[in-house]
Write a protein that holds these residues in place. Structure first.
Motif, PDB file in Angstrom:
ATOM      1  N   ARG A 151      35.832  49.273  48.152  1.00 46.81           N
ATOM      2  CA  ARG A 151      34.549  49.218  48.867  1.00 46.81           C
ATOM      3  C   ARG A 151      34.781  49.448  50.360  1.00 46.81           C
ATOM      4  NH1 ARG A 151      30.127  44.928  47.442  1.00 46.81           N
ATOM      5  NH2 ARG A 151      29.776  46.479  45.863  1.00 46.81           N
ATOM      6  N   GLN A 152      35.651  48.658  50.966  1.00 50.18           N
ATOM      7  CA  GLN A 152      36.020  48.835  52.366  1.00 50.18           C
ATOM      8  C   GLN A 152      37.533  48.968  52.400  1.00 50.18           C
ATOM      9  OE1 GLN A 152      34.471  45.451  54.453  1.00 50.18           O
ATOM     10  NE2 GLN A 152      32.363  46.063  54.174  1.00 50.18           N
ATOM     11  N   PRO A 153      38.054  50.018  52.999  1.00 47.35           N
ATOM     12  CA  PRO A 153      39.483  50.286  52.961  1.00 47.35           C
ATOM     13  C   PRO A 153      40.339  49.054  53.287  1.00 47.35           C
ATOM     14  CG  PRO A 153      38.350  52.082  54.039  1.00 47.35           C
ATOM     15  CD  PRO A 153      37.332  51.001  53.803  1.00 47.35           C
ATOM     16  N   GLY A 154      41.150  48.662  52.272  1.00 48.13           N
ATOM     17  CA  GLY A 154      42.104  47.587  52.458  1.00 48.13           C
ATOM     18  C   GLY A 154      41.551  46.182  52.463  1.00 48.13           C
ATOM     19  N   THR A 155      40.239  45.986  52.406  1.00 47.29           N
ATOM     20  CA  THR A 155      39.692  44.632  52.513  1.00 47.29           C
ATOM     21  C   THR A 155      38.812  44.203  51.350  1.00 47.29           C
ATOM     22  OG1 THR A 155      37.738  45.385  53.716  1.00 47.29           O
ATOM     23  CG2 THR A 155      39.653  44.755  55.035  1.00 47.29           C
ATOM     24  N   SER A 206      40.956  41.476  46.660  1.00 47.03           N
ATOM     25  CA  SER A 206      42.200  42.246  46.574  1.00 47.03           C
ATOM     26  C   SER A 206      42.198  43.125  45.331  1.00 47.03           C
ATOM     27  CB  SER A 206      43.411  41.309  46.532  1.00 47.03           C
ATOM     28  OG  SER A 206      43.481  40.647  45.285  1.00 47.03           O
ATOM     29  N   LEU A 207      43.013  44.162  45.376  1.00 44.27           N
ATOM     30  CA  LEU A 207      43.171  45.056  44.235  1.00 44.27           C
ATOM     31  C   LEU A 207      43.758  44.288  43.054  1.00 44.27           C
ATOM     32  CD1 LEU A 207      43.120  47.816  42.899  1.00 44.27           C
ATOM     33  CD2 LEU A 207      45.326  48.308  43.994  1.00 44.27           C
ATOM     34  N   GLU A 208      44.681  43.377  43.315  1.00 40.86           N
ATOM     35  CA  GLU A 208      45.318  42.600  42.254  1.00 40.86           C
ATOM     36  C   GLU A 208      44.296  41.762  41.491  1.00 40.86           C
ATOM     37  OE1 GLU A 208      46.458  42.694  45.439  1.00 40.86           O
ATOM     38  OE2 GLU A 208      48.159  44.028  45.065  1.00 40.86           O
ATOM     39  N   GLN A 209      43.355  41.132  42.212  1.00 43.37           N
ATOM     40  CA  GLN A 209      42.306  40.344  41.557  1.00 43.37           C
ATOM     41  C   GLN A 209      41.413  41.240  40.697  1.00 43.37           C
ATOM     42  OE1 GLN A 209      40.407  38.595  44.974  1.00 43.37           O
ATOM     43  NE2 GLN A 209      41.519  36.660  44.754  1.00 43.37           N
ATOM     44  N   ALA A 210      41.058  42.390  41.221  1.00 44.67           N
ATOM     45  CA  ALA A 210      40.220  43.329  40.480  1.00 44.67           C
ATOM     46  C   ALA A 210      40.936  43.816  39.221  1.00 44.67           C
ATOM     47  CB  ALA A 210      39.834  44.512  41.364  1.00 44.67           C
ATOM     48  N   GLN A 211      42.225  44.101  39.322  1.00 47.39           N
ATOM     49  CA  GLN A 211      42.994  44.561  38.167  1.00 47.39           C
ATOM     50  C   GLN A 211      43.128  43.456  37.119  1.00 47.39           C
ATOM     51  OE1 GLN A 211      46.440  45.870  40.353  1.00 47.39           O
ATOM     52  NE2 GLN A 211      45.849  48.022  40.153  1.00 47.39           N
ATOM     53  N   ALA A 212      43.365  42.228  37.547  1.00 44.86           N
ATOM     54  CA  ALA A 212      43.487  41.105  36.610  1.00 44.86           C
ATOM     55  C   ALA A 212      42.165  40.903  35.860  1.00 44.86           C
ATOM     56  CB  ALA A 212      43.890  39.838  37.351  1.00 44.86           C
ATOM     57  N   PHE A 213      41.045  40.964  36.578  1.00 43.88           N
ATOM     58  CA  PHE A 213      39.729  40.826  35.958  1.00 43.88           C
ATOM     59  C   PHE A 213      39.510  41.927  34.932  1.00 43.88           C
ATOM     60  CE2 PHE A 213      35.213  42.040  35.912  1.00 43.88           C
ATOM     61  CZ  PHE A 213      34.635  40.852  35.500  1.00 43.88           C
ATOM     62  N   THR A 214      39.862  43.147  35.293  1.00 45.44           N
ATOM     63  CA  THR A 214      39.676  44.293  34.411  1.00 45.44           C
ATOM     64  C   THR A 214      40.530  44.160  33.156  1.00 45.44           C
ATOM     65  OG1 THR A 214      39.172  45.694  36.313  1.00 45.44           O
ATOM     66  CG2 THR A 214      39.787  46.818  34.293  1.00 45.44           C
ATOM     67  N   ARG A 215      41.777  43.715  33.297  1.00 47.61           N
ATOM     68  CA  ARG A 215      42.645  43.522  32.125  1.00 47.61           C
ATOM     69  C   ARG A 215      42.077  42.457  31.190  1.00 47.61           C
ATOM     70  NH1 ARG A 215      46.713  44.164  35.996  1.00 47.61           N
ATOM     71  NH2 ARG A 215      46.863  41.901  36.257  1.00 47.61           N
ATOM     72  N   THR A 216      41.615  41.337  31.763  1.00 48.85           N
ATOM     73  CA  THR A 216      41.044  40.263  30.951  1.00 48.85           C
ATOM     74  C   THR A 216      39.785  40.737  30.237  1.00 48.85           C
ATOM     75  OG1 THR A 216      41.933  38.585  32.435  1.00 48.85           O
ATOM     76  CG2 THR A 216      40.126  37.908  31.001  1.00 48.85           C
ATOM     77  N   LEU A 217      38.914  41.411  30.954  1.00 49.49           N
ATOM     78  CA  LEU A 217      37.679  41.920  30.369  1.00 49.49           C
ATOM     79  C   LEU A 217      37.979  42.890  29.230  1.00 49.49           C
ATOM     80  CD1 LEU A 217      34.588  42.143  30.422  1.00 49.49           C
ATOM     81  CD2 LEU A 217      34.859  43.947  32.120  1.00 49.49           C
ATOM     82  N   GLN A 218      38.898  43.814  29.451  1.00 48.98           N
ATOM     83  CA  GLN A 218      39.222  44.803  28.422  1.00 48.98           C
ATOM     84  C   GLN A 218      39.838  44.135  27.202  1.00 48.98           C
ATOM     85  OE1 GLN A 218      38.328  48.214  28.846  1.00 48.98           O
ATOM     86  NE2 GLN A 218      38.548  47.996  26.647  1.00 48.98           N
ATOM     87  N   ALA A 219      40.694  43.124  27.415  1.00 49.82           N
ATOM     88  CA  ALA A 219      41.286  42.399  26.287  1.00 49.82           C
ATOM     89  C   ALA A 219      40.210  41.703  25.462  1.00 49.82           C
ATOM     90  CB  ALA A 219      42.311  41.390  26.790  1.00 49.82           C
TER      91      ALA A 219
END
Length: 74
Positions: free
Chosen positions: A8-12, A27-40
């Motif tokens: 959304r905003q570069p780096g933040t 953070s990107l890490e939080q977004a990725q963790a959410f996405t992995r959990t949702l997909q599972a």
């Protein structure tokens, strides 16, 4: 359902888009963790609800008292 991560905003700020719904993360890490959990959860096996395809007007089975959950007792 289309699931994608966008910056959304570069780096933040990051957003996970679920079709038209947006969920923000710091953070990107939080977004990725959410996405992995949702997909599972989406990919997990799901049982069909009892009576989901019953004929209109057909009698519905009521679980025996030993099999009832708090939802059945309400």
């Amino acid at each position: 359902m289309i699931i994608r991560i966008e910056e959304r905003q570069p780096g933040t700020s990051w957003v996970v888009r679920l079709d038209a719904l947006c969920v923000g993360f710091k953070s990107l890490e939080q977004a990725q963790a959410f996405t992995r959990t949702l997909q599972a959860r989406i990919d997990a096996p799901h049982a069909w609800p009892q009576g989901a395809f019953a004929r209109p007007g057909a009698a519905r089975e009521v679980p025996a008292p030993s099999q009832r959950t708090s939802a059945h007792l309400a």
